[in-house]
Design an enzyme around this catalytic site. Structure first.
Site, PDB file in Angstrom:
ATOM      1  N   THR A  85       0.711  -1.270   0.012  1.00  0.00           N
ATOM      2  CA  THR A  85      -0.022   0.035  -0.137  1.00  0.00           C
ATOM      3  C   THR A  85       0.967   1.234   0.032  1.00  0.00           C
ATOM      4  O   THR A  85       1.791   1.150   0.835  1.00  0.00           O
ATOM      5  CB  THR A  85      -0.895  -0.040   1.245  1.00  0.00           C
ATOM      6  OG1 THR A  85      -1.754  -1.195   1.248  1.00  0.00           O
ATOM      7  CG2 THR A  85      -1.627   1.296   1.465  1.00  0.00           C
TER       8      THR A  85
ATOM      9  N   ARG B 267     -13.987  -7.192   0.913  1.00  0.00           N
ATOM     10  CA  ARG B 267     -13.323  -7.005   2.133  1.00  0.00           C
ATOM     11  C   ARG B 267     -12.544  -5.507   2.012  1.00  0.00           C
ATOM     12  O   ARG B 267     -12.012  -5.220   1.051  1.00  0.00           O
ATOM     13  CB  ARG B 267     -12.137  -8.005   2.089  1.00  0.00           C
ATOM     14  CG  ARG B 267     -11.033  -8.043   3.291  1.00  0.00           C
ATOM     15  CD  ARG B 267      -9.940  -7.145   2.873  1.00  0.00           C
ATOM     16  NE  ARG B 267      -8.661  -7.251   3.859  1.00  0.00           N
ATOM     17  CZ  ARG B 267      -7.608  -6.415   3.784  1.00  0.00           C
ATOM     18  NH1 ARG B 267      -7.581  -5.556   2.766  1.00  0.00           N
ATOM     19  NH2 ARG B 267      -6.766  -6.315   4.775  1.00  0.00           N
ATOM     20  N   VAL B 268     -12.427  -4.997   3.194  1.00  0.00           N
ATOM     21  CA  VAL B 268     -11.785  -3.512   3.084  1.00  0.00           C
ATOM     22  C   VAL B 268     -10.618  -3.756   4.497  1.00  0.00           C
ATOM     23  O   VAL B 268     -11.057  -4.067   5.520  1.00  0.00           O
ATOM     24  CB  VAL B 268     -12.776  -2.343   3.495  1.00  0.00           C
ATOM     25  CG1 VAL B 268     -12.242  -1.222   3.701  1.00  0.00           C
ATOM     26  CG2 VAL B 268     -13.758  -2.339   2.520  1.00  0.00           C
ATOM     27  N   GLY B 269      -9.540  -3.295   4.193  1.00  0.00           N
ATOM     28  CA  GLY B 269      -8.629  -3.244   5.138  1.00  0.00           C
ATOM     29  C   GLY B 269      -8.704  -1.831   5.848  1.00  0.00           C
ATOM     30  O   GLY B 269      -9.252  -0.952   5.733  1.00  0.00           O
TER      31      GLY B 269
ATOM     32  N   GLY C 153       0.555  -2.924   5.432  1.00  0.00           N
ATOM     33  CA  GLY C 153       0.703  -4.346   6.098  1.00  0.00           C
ATOM     34  C   GLY C 153      -0.747  -4.877   6.487  1.00  0.00           C
ATOM     35  O   GLY C 153      -1.518  -4.484   5.801  1.00  0.00           O
TER      36      GLY C 153
ATOM     37  N   GLY D  78      -4.119  -5.489   7.406  1.00  0.00           N
ATOM     38  CA  GLY D  78      -4.941  -4.495   7.742  1.00  0.00           C
ATOM     39  C   GLY D  78      -5.732  -4.814   8.808  1.00  0.00           C
ATOM     40  O   GLY D  78      -6.035  -3.731   9.775  1.00  0.00           O
TER      41      GLY D  78
HETATM   42  N1  ASP Z   1      -2.985  -2.784   4.480  1.00  0.00           N
HETATM   43  C1  ASP Z   1      -3.508  -3.196   3.092  1.00  0.00           C
HETATM   44  C2  ASP Z   1      -4.621  -3.678   3.689  1.00  0.00           C
HETATM   45  O1  ASP Z   1      -4.736  -4.458   4.712  1.00  0.00           O
HETATM   46  C3  ASP Z   1      -2.489  -3.939   2.493  1.00  0.00           C
HETATM   47  C4  ASP Z   1      -0.991  -3.678   2.362  1.00  0.00           C
HETATM   48  O2  ASP Z   1      -0.519  -2.615   2.956  1.00  0.00           O
HETATM   49  O3  ASP Z   1      -0.405  -4.192   1.646  1.00  0.00           O
HETATM   50  O4  ASP Z   1      -5.506  -3.410   2.693  1.00  0.00           O
END
Ligand code: ASP
Length: 292
Positions: free
Chosen positions: A152, A180-182, A204, A206
């Site tokens: 991200t 799904r939402v992080g 990371g 989420g």
């Molecule tokens: N934080 C993001 C999520 O959980 C994923 C990522 O940072 O790679 O959607």
């Protein structure tokens, strides 16, 4: 005018994105313009399989994007589950500036994008389609540490007027469940800014960031006297203390205060933060809780 030269930081080794933001700041652009232009570099980068167009799909073969933006006044906007435009940071800004709301989701966000003049786009690239078809052969959902499914982009910028803004943009975890939402588009989890303190952004796993509202936590720790570095470390350690499976995922934070002090910390080695100041765009290797 700020006594601190403009600074831009971002998650991972997104050199071009951070350079774009940093140069705009140096040319006098506001922090919000800079972070959105920086995020846009990755949203349009077809080689990046974790942000914007070209992002990996969900388990049903669709790309759905999430993003948020926030400024020094505490104004913010977010969009989730968007599948018709790659310009999701810019769309989040429109939610902030053109609606009475903070977040729009799915069909509502997509209709709003069209209404705001965004071009209807197909986000699934042939490469993403091929990767999805390969994944379908043994469709196991297993997040991989520091591989591209944790990339991200979160940016924080401090401009010449001493104003801070941030943006966070993602296609989420590869092969996530539909809907799904992080953490990334959630104000306080993927991004938070407070005009009295500074800002933080996350990347990371989420789900784990959301459970501790990671970015808000870092800003509050800074308000209570911790440096950006100490606050990032404490926020990671809080997750480590609460979840004995912490070795199975990566979490990484970046933070900055209004004096231009910055910090970054992560669970696993391998995370870098970009830092632009005084025409220098540097890769900062983050210290990690685990050493290897
Ligand atoms: N934080 C993001 C999520 O959980 C994923 C990522 O940072 O790679 O959607």
């Amino acid at each position: 005018m700020s006594v601190v030269p403009p600074i831009s930081i971002c998650t991972w080794q997104f050199e071009q994105a951070n350079l774009t933001a940093g140069r705009l700041l140096e040319n006098g652009y506001p922090a919000l313009d800079a972070v959105i232009a920086g995020a846009s570099v990755e949203e349009q980068n077809l080689k990046n399989t974790t942000v914007g167009k070209g992002g990996d799909t969900d388990r049903e073969g669709n790309v759905s994007l999430d993003a948020c933006v926030m400024n020094h006044d505490g104004d913010c906007g977010a969009v989730v589950c968007v599948s018709n435009t790659s310009h999701v940071s810019a769309l989040a800004r429109k939610v902030m500036e053109e609606t009475p709301h903070v977040m729009l989701a799915g069909a509502g966000a997509e209709e709003f994008a069209i209404k705001m003049g965004f071009t209807d786009e197909q986000l699934v690239t042939p490469i993403a389609k091929k990767a999805y078809q390969k994944w379908l052969k043994s469709p196991e959902y297993k997040p991989i540490i520091n591989i591209e499914n944790h990339d991200t982009i979160g940016l924080l910028a401090l401009d010449q007027n001493g104003h801070m803004a941030g943006a966070c943009s993602t296609s989420g975890l590869s092969y996530k469940m539909k809907g799904r939402v992080g953490d990334s588009p959630i104000i306080g989890s993927g991004l938070f800014i407070d005009s009295e303190v500074g800002g933080a952004a996350a990347t990371g796993m989420g789900e784990e960031i959301m459970k501790t509202t990671g970015s808000f936590l870092i800003v509050e720790l800074m308000r209570n006297g911790l440096s950006p570095q100490e606050a990032c470390e404490e926020a990671v350690k809080r997750i480590v203390r609460k979840n004995d499976k912490f070795r199975d995922f990566q979490i990484a934070y970046i933070a900055m205060d209004f004096k231009g002090n910055t910090g970054t910390y992560c669970i696993h080695p391998g995370f870098n933060m970009m830092h632009y100041q005084n025409t220098k765009n540097e890769i900062i290797k983050a210290n990690s809780f685990l050493k290897n």
